[in-house]
Design an enzyme around this catalytic site. Structure first.
Site, PDB file in Angstrom:
ATOM      1  N   LYS A 123      17.698  42.691  19.554  1.00 50.68           N
ATOM      2  CA  LYS A 123      16.698  41.925  21.198  1.00 50.68           C
ATOM      3  C   LYS A 123      15.575  42.032  21.809  1.00 50.68           C
ATOM      4  CE  LYS A 123      19.782  41.764  24.023  1.00 50.68           C
ATOM      5  NZ  LYS A 123      19.235  42.756  25.017  1.00 50.68           N
ATOM      6  N   THR A 125      12.756  44.164  20.588  1.00 50.12           N
ATOM      7  CA  THR A 125      11.813  43.427  18.804  1.00 50.12           C
ATOM      8  C   THR A 125      11.980  41.961  19.077  1.00 50.12           C
ATOM      9  OG1 THR A 125      13.527  45.492  17.868  1.00 50.12           O
ATOM     10  CG2 THR A 125      12.022  44.147  16.419  1.00 50.12           C
ATOM     11  N   ARG A 147      13.619  45.941  30.574  1.00 49.89           N
ATOM     12  CA  ARG A 147      14.150  47.317  31.090  1.00 49.89           C
ATOM     13  C   ARG A 147      13.348  48.225  30.913  1.00 49.89           C
ATOM     14  NH1 ARG A 147      20.748  45.689  29.752  1.00 49.89           N
ATOM     15  NH2 ARG A 147      19.115  45.487  28.262  1.00 49.89           N
ATOM     16  N   LYS A 158      22.634  55.057  20.541  1.00 50.66           N
ATOM     17  CA  LYS A 158      21.327  53.859  20.251  1.00 50.66           C
ATOM     18  C   LYS A 158      20.077  54.111  20.039  1.00 50.66           C
ATOM     19  CE  LYS A 158      20.823  49.058  21.550  1.00 50.66           C
ATOM     20  NZ  LYS A 158      21.184  48.168  22.666  1.00 50.66           N
ATOM     21  N   ALA A 377      24.160  46.821  31.487  1.00 53.77           N
ATOM     22  CA  ALA A 377      24.664  45.611  31.541  1.00 53.77           C
ATOM     23  C   ALA A 377      25.671  45.530  31.513  1.00 53.77           C
ATOM     24  CB  ALA A 377      24.410  45.411  29.962  1.00 53.77           C
ATOM     25  N   PHE A 408      23.408  41.988  26.789  1.00 53.84           N
ATOM     26  CA  PHE A 408      24.440  41.901  25.922  1.00 53.84           C
ATOM     27  C   PHE A 408      24.523  40.600  25.389  1.00 53.84           C
ATOM     28  CE2 PHE A 408      25.846  46.327  26.962  1.00 53.84           C
ATOM     29  CZ  PHE A 408      24.948  47.065  25.271  1.00 53.84           C
ATOM     30  N   PHE A 496      16.116  40.761   7.979  1.00 51.50           N
ATOM     31  CA  PHE A 496      16.368  42.897   7.335  1.00 51.50           C
ATOM     32  C   PHE A 496      15.910  42.412   5.820  1.00 51.50           C
ATOM     33  CE2 PHE A 496      18.008  43.332  11.194  1.00 51.50           C
ATOM     34  CZ  PHE A 496      18.317  44.617  11.418  1.00 51.50           C
ATOM     35  N   TRP A 525       9.596  42.109  12.637  1.00 54.03           N
ATOM     36  CA  TRP A 525       9.407  44.172  12.380  1.00 54.03           C
ATOM     37  C   TRP A 525       8.514  44.240  11.266  1.00 54.03           C
ATOM     38  CZ3 TRP A 525      10.810  47.515   8.666  1.00 54.03           C
ATOM     39  CH2 TRP A 525      11.355  48.802   9.170  1.00 54.03           C
TER      40      TRP A 525
END
Length: 672
Positions: A123, A125, A147, A158, A377, A408, A496, A525
């Protein structure tokens, strides 16, 4: 322009001076214009000939006729200068073309970065890639509002939250660590309030009314006086006195005794570290605390209500007011006790005075980024700050874009963004960008579980169109949730290297068939902003569509009805089930006058239901509400759905195993 040379005093009385922003007085008697004729804040330009000639006297105003011409010229020149200065000021306030030099990327292949963790779908990214595409490639002014990450996930499961690959905030190390110390300021303010609660209970339990009064309102240099916050408390109690010597014994008792019921304390201490052994603690065991022992706990710092207040505030004045409204407990009569009652509001505001300012950073391609606030969140609303959004909107101009990151999913982050943040800010969203990945959809389609640090199973690294098709039910539901609010949605498929072209095409096709304005595969990415240009173009088109934004529920509905509306319309539940504790709290908050606040559901992000293992689109379930709590300063009621932890724990192999510092170069390694 006011001058008795042109208008006699009688006519001056009829001028609408109370509408004027600037009044130029050219009269030899400028005092002939009473202050009552002007609105507060009016700028007065005194062009009196006496003032200009330097012969102004206190009581006697005269004018030498030989100086008339010189004085009139001086008046004219002063007025001309005023006009020129005003024109320059107006011009300075107008938005000018950004003098922004975007940075050139030279992407390498393979990208010299690790991929995002299995617990994140990109998110942040996508947010960064989108603004890089808008500003650096489409030449459209844009700002990202993110944030600030907690050190809990940074060193825990994470990892960092600065984006990834060629769509990152830089300097990434500063972003993921202390940055400007905002979270530390929140920790200090939170724990000061926690200390004030227990100290007040101790002192009230060991002192008489008279002793308390003498300490709370001491004699200083022979004078006893109330502080401003004490006077405010007296007014709330209905005691309209300002002299400490005039209070009766009954008034003194009411003033000095908060009578906090320890069993109702909801304010906990915080620390910005995942530490599961602080989930339940016992405080007050030292002999000096005279037997005042109670069970308490620590929360993660970003779960503090002060963090939620920072994200929702609009000014220093508003923040101070919100801090004062924080309810920390109830007294023994069942009435709320606030930070204002404890006399700590001003001190909290002082600790937070710098944290209220957003931090300006940039992306790898030079696009500006505001980093501010980072509410948990699950427990809070999980969105970046209103102040960052508003400042960014002012800077980008009428045709610019502000991409602000929510928490989220559409069921938690977006729902709270609309029903809580948009209500507080008054801002109306133009478009929603919904981030999806093939691997997440495969999981919702029945794929095996995914764990951080563990290798992905072959279902996620090999083409499997059936899993993707089955999992798209969750994407369809997320799109439907967005449509409840009347805002167009663009699906950003974060690609990906293991995703096959057929899988990507299938997701985009189903998303568009399900009502998305557009669905675009993104390669930011690996390619930076260039890989998100199609997404940026889709967002620009969607933002120009007619929007019919609306809230999900009205604030006047009872608390239980608002909870039920979210559970049924957003999560897909059949009904809700309130525990006796939850119903009792709802009744109490309603009686205390907090029933018209919006709802901030505390629920797992791993499922639309309350059960993390239930993937896809669960239906027909009963949503259990175990408890209901209130963040009055932040301005919302938060029901606890099932079991929710406000203090995460460390895994067997935390991220800190990979984090290191080169003592020679001071380069931080492994912070992703």
């Amino acid at each position: 322009v006011v001058s008795e040379h042109f208008w006699p005093k009688k006519k001056l009385e009829h001028l609408s001076l109370h509408h004027a922003d600037v009044v130029v007085a050219g009269s030899p008697k400028p005092e002939s214009v009473p202050a009552s004729w002007l609105k507060p804040g009016t700028t007065i330009i005194n062009c009196s000939p006496d003032l200009l000639s330097g012969r102004q006297k206190k009581h006697n105003y005269g004018q030498n006729t030989t100086e008339n011409a010189v004085c009139s010229l001086a008046v004219a020149m002063r007025m001309q200068n005023m006009v020129k200065n005003t024109e320059r000021w107006i011009h300075s306030q107008q938005l000018r073309k950004w003098d922004l030099h975007c940075l050139k990327l030279q992407p390498l292949s393979p990208v010299p970065r690790i991929t995002p963790t299995p617990l994140g779908e990109g998110k942040s990214t996508v947010t960064i890639g989108l603004v890089q595409a808008l500003t650096a490639h489409l030449k459209i002014n844009s700002f990202a509002c993110l944030r600030q990450p907690s050190q809990g996930p940074t060193f825990g499961v994470k990892g960092g939250a600065a984006g990834g690959g060629y769509a990152q905030v830089i300097p990434m190390e500063e972003f993921n660590l202390h940055l400007t110390g905002d979270i530390h300021a929140i920790t200090a303010a939170n724990n000061l309030l926690a200390a004030a609660i227990d100290a007040r209970i101790l002192h009230e339990s060991t002192q008489s009314d008279k002793a308390l009064y003498n300490r709370l309102v001491p004699v200083v240099k022979g004078v006893r006086g109330f502080s401003s916050i004490q006077l405010a408390r007296l007014r709330r109690l209905g005691i309209n006195k300002t002299d400490p010597e005039t209070l009766t014994e009954e008034e003194i008792s009411r003033f000095v005794r908060l009578d906090i019921d320890p069993s109702t304390i909801t304010w906990q201490r915080v620390v910005d570290t995942n530490d599961r052994f602080l989930r339940k603690i016992t405080i007050g065991q030292a002999n000096t605390e005279k037997g005042f022992v109670r069970q308490a706990q620590f929360d993660i710092a970003v779960a503090s209500e002060i963090m939620a207040i920072l994200a929702l505030t609009t000014s220093l004045e508003d923040m101070k007011e919100r801090l004062g409204k924080i309810v920390v407990a109830n007294d023994k009569k069942g009435e709320p006790v606030t930070a204002e009652d404890l006399g700590v509001t001003g001190a909290l505001a002082v600790l937070m005075k710098d944290a209220i300012k957003p931090t300006l950073m940039q992306t790898l391609e030079g696009t500006p980024v505001f980093v501010h606030a980072g509410p948990f969140a699950n427990i809070a609303h999980g969105n970046s700050s209103i102040l960052a959004d508003k400042i960014a909107l002012k800077l980008v101009g009428e045709k610019g874009f502000v991409v602000t990151e929510a928490g989220f999913g559409a069921d938690i982050g977006m729902e709270k963004f609309f029903n809580i943040k948009c209500r507080a800010s008054g801002l109306v969203p133009s478009v929603v960008v919904l981030v999806a990945t093939v691997r997440a959809l495969k999981m919702h389609g029945g794929g095996p579980s995914v764990s951080a640090g563990a290798p992905l199973k072959k279902e996620y690294t090999e083409e499997n169109l059936q899993l993707v098709a089955d999992g798209c039910c969750n994407l369809q539901k997320q799109i439907q949730i967005t449509q409840l609010f009347g805002v167009p949605v663009v699906v950003a498929l974060n690609v990906f290297k293991t995703d096959s072209p057929a899988e990507v095409d299938l997701v985009c096709k189903i998303a568009k068939q399900s009502g998305a304005f557009d669905a675009v595969p993104c390669n930011h990415w690996s390619d930076g902003g260039r890989g998100a240009v199609k997404l940026a173009q889709a967002v620009e088109k969607a933002a120009n569509q007619k929007s019919s934004f609306k809230y999900l529920y009205g604030l006047e509905l009872p608390i239980a009805e608002k909870i039920k509306t979210i559970a049924q319309k957003v999560y897909g539940a059949k009904d809700i089930e309130l525990s006796p504790a939850a119903q009792s709290q709802i009744d109490r908050y309603t009686r205390q006058g907090f029933g018209k606040l919006p709802i901030c559901m505390a629920k797992t992000h791993l499922s639309l239901s309350h059960q993390p293992e239930r993937k896809g689109v669960p239906t027909g379930f009963i949503l259990p509400i175990s408890d209901v709590r209130a963040s009055i300063g932040a301005g919302f009621i938060y029901p606890l759905v099932g079991t929710m932890s406000t203090m995460p724990g460390l895994p067997t192999r935390p991220c800190f195993y990979d984090i290191d510092l080169d003592p020679v170069t001071e380069e931080v390694k492994g912070l992703f």
